[in-house]
Design an enzyme around this catalytic site. Structure first.
Site, mmCIF file in Angstrom:
data_model
loop_
_atom_site.group_PDB
_atom_site.id
_atom_site.type_symbol
_atom_site.label_atom_id
_atom_site.label_comp_id
_atom_site.label_asym_id
_atom_site.label_seq_id
_atom_site.Cartn_x
_atom_site.Cartn_y
_atom_site.Cartn_z
ATOM 1 C CE LYS A 11 -1.420 -1.997 7.045
ATOM 2 N NZ LYS A 11 -1.135 -3.222 6.230
ATOM 3 C CE1 TYR A 51 -1.587 -0.263 1.597
ATOM 4 C CE2 TYR A 51 -3.711 0.438 2.278
ATOM 5 C CZ TYR A 51 -2.235 0.036 2.484
ATOM 6 O OH TYR A 51 -2.219 -0.051 3.991
ATOM 7 C CG PHE A 59 -3.199 -8.472 -1.688
ATOM 8 C CD1 PHE A 59 -3.200 -7.171 -1.330
ATOM 9 C CD2 PHE A 59 -2.266 -8.898 -2.316
ATOM 10 C CE1 PHE A 59 -2.069 -6.648 -1.341
ATOM 11 C CE2 PHE A 59 -1.107 -8.462 -2.296
ATOM 12 C CZ PHE A 59 -0.877 -7.023 -1.993
ATOM 13 N NE ARG A 87 9.045 -2.746 4.887
ATOM 14 C CZ ARG A 87 7.735 -2.811 4.375
ATOM 15 N NH1 ARG A 87 7.021 -1.796 3.912
ATOM 16 N NH2 ARG A 87 7.633 -4.005 3.739
ATOM 17 C CB THR A 93 3.845 -8.706 4.498
ATOM 18 O OG1 THR A 93 4.792 -7.777 3.734
ATOM 19 C CG2 THR A 93 2.505 -8.163 4.083
ATOM 20 N NE ARG A 104 3.313 -5.511 8.900
ATOM 21 C CZ ARG A 104 3.650 -5.144 7.917
ATOM 22 N NH1 ARG A 104 4.889 -5.652 7.208
ATOM 23 N NH2 ARG A 104 2.972 -4.128 7.321
HETATM 24 N N1 UDP Z 1 -1.543 -7.850 1.926
HETATM 25 C C1 UDP Z 1 -2.584 -8.776 1.890
HETATM 26 N N2 UDP Z 1 -2.254 -9.847 1.239
HETATM 27 C C2 UDP Z 1 -1.096 -10.485 0.631
HETATM 28 C C3 UDP Z 1 -0.221 -9.096 0.692
HETATM 29 C C4 UDP Z 1 -0.366 -8.007 1.310
HETATM 30 O O1 UDP Z 1 -3.593 -8.546 2.372
HETATM 31 O O2 UDP Z 1 -0.867 -11.369 0.258
HETATM 32 C C5 UDP Z 1 -1.897 -6.628 2.322
HETATM 33 C C6 UDP Z 1 -1.255 -6.301 3.901
HETATM 34 O O3 UDP Z 1 -2.073 -5.699 4.715
HETATM 35 C C7 UDP Z 1 -0.091 -5.531 3.412
HETATM 36 C C8 UDP Z 1 -0.417 -4.456 2.491
HETATM 37 O O4 UDP Z 1 -1.543 -5.452 1.597
HETATM 38 O O5 UDP Z 1 0.286 -4.796 4.508
HETATM 39 C C9 UDP Z 1 0.564 -4.042 1.611
HETATM 40 O O6 UDP Z 1 1.255 -5.059 0.926
HETATM 41 P P1 UDP Z 1 2.890 -5.237 0.591
HETATM 42 O O7 UDP Z 1 3.405 -5.933 -0.074
HETATM 43 O O8 UDP Z 1 3.443 -3.566 0.427
HETATM 44 O O9 UDP Z 1 3.407 -5.209 2.157
HETATM 45 P P2 UDP Z 1 4.050 -4.350 3.413
HETATM 46 O O10 UDP Z 1 4.823 -3.185 2.900
HETATM 47 O O11 UDP Z 1 2.794 -3.814 4.155
HETATM 48 O O12 UDP Z 1 4.794 -5.218 4.249
HETATM 49 MG MG MG Z 2 4.424 -1.968 1.213
#
Ligand code: UDP
Ligand code: MG
Length: 139
Positions: A11, A51, A59, A87, A93, A104
């Protein structure tokens, strides 16, 4: 795309901080091989489409703005059990909750600017890989 493949993006926080090489090294050291790779930048329309599954979440607007703010590196990766294994490698996340030693935990700035994307299922890995790469661009 076979089920031993996943899709990732480095990213804008990761590319902007000069962490591209270090993060790709982590992926290779963890046993992933690169099957396709592209350095590019998302338009607003492309980020909204990528997305779209999150379009109802609070968000979403911030996420689209962030993901268009700088370059990304899109990759298709291969390893046994690729989606789950990847993962595990990237961690939760929210970097505050990511296990020590995960990508991360070591490179993310915040829950939004969290360094890397990882597909959450074989089906989405296929869809996301095809978002960036045609069949003839995949090794
Ligand atoms: N995100 C965010 N705020 C939140 C949750 C997610 O900005 O509270 C963003 C973050 O960049 C994340 C993306 O949205 O990676 C997609 O969210 P997801 O729940 O799919 O998380 P991931 O699969 O990336 O762990
Ligand atoms: Mg995701």
């Amino acid at each position: 795309m076979a089920t031993n493949r996943t899709f990732t993006m480095l990213k804008p926080d990761a590319t902007g901080a000069g962490n591209t090489g270090k993060i790709i090294d982590r992926m290779i050291e963890a046993g992933f091989s690169i099957k396709a790779m592209k350095w590019t930048q998302l338009s607003k329309a492309h980020a909204e489409a990528f997305y779209a599954v999150h379009s109802e979440r609070p968000f979403y607007g911030e996420l689209v703005e962030y993901m268009t703010s700088g370059p990304i590196v899109a990759m298709i990766l291969e390893k046994d059990d690729a989606v789950a294994s990847f993962r595990d490698l990237i961690g939760a996340t929210n970097p505050a909750e990511a296990a020590p030693g995960t990508i991360r935990a070591d490179f993310a700035e915040s829950i939004s600017a969290n360094a890397v994307h990882g597909s959450d299922s074989d089906e989405n890995a296929q869809i996301e890989g095809r978002f960036y790469f045609s069949e003839c661009e995949e090794a």
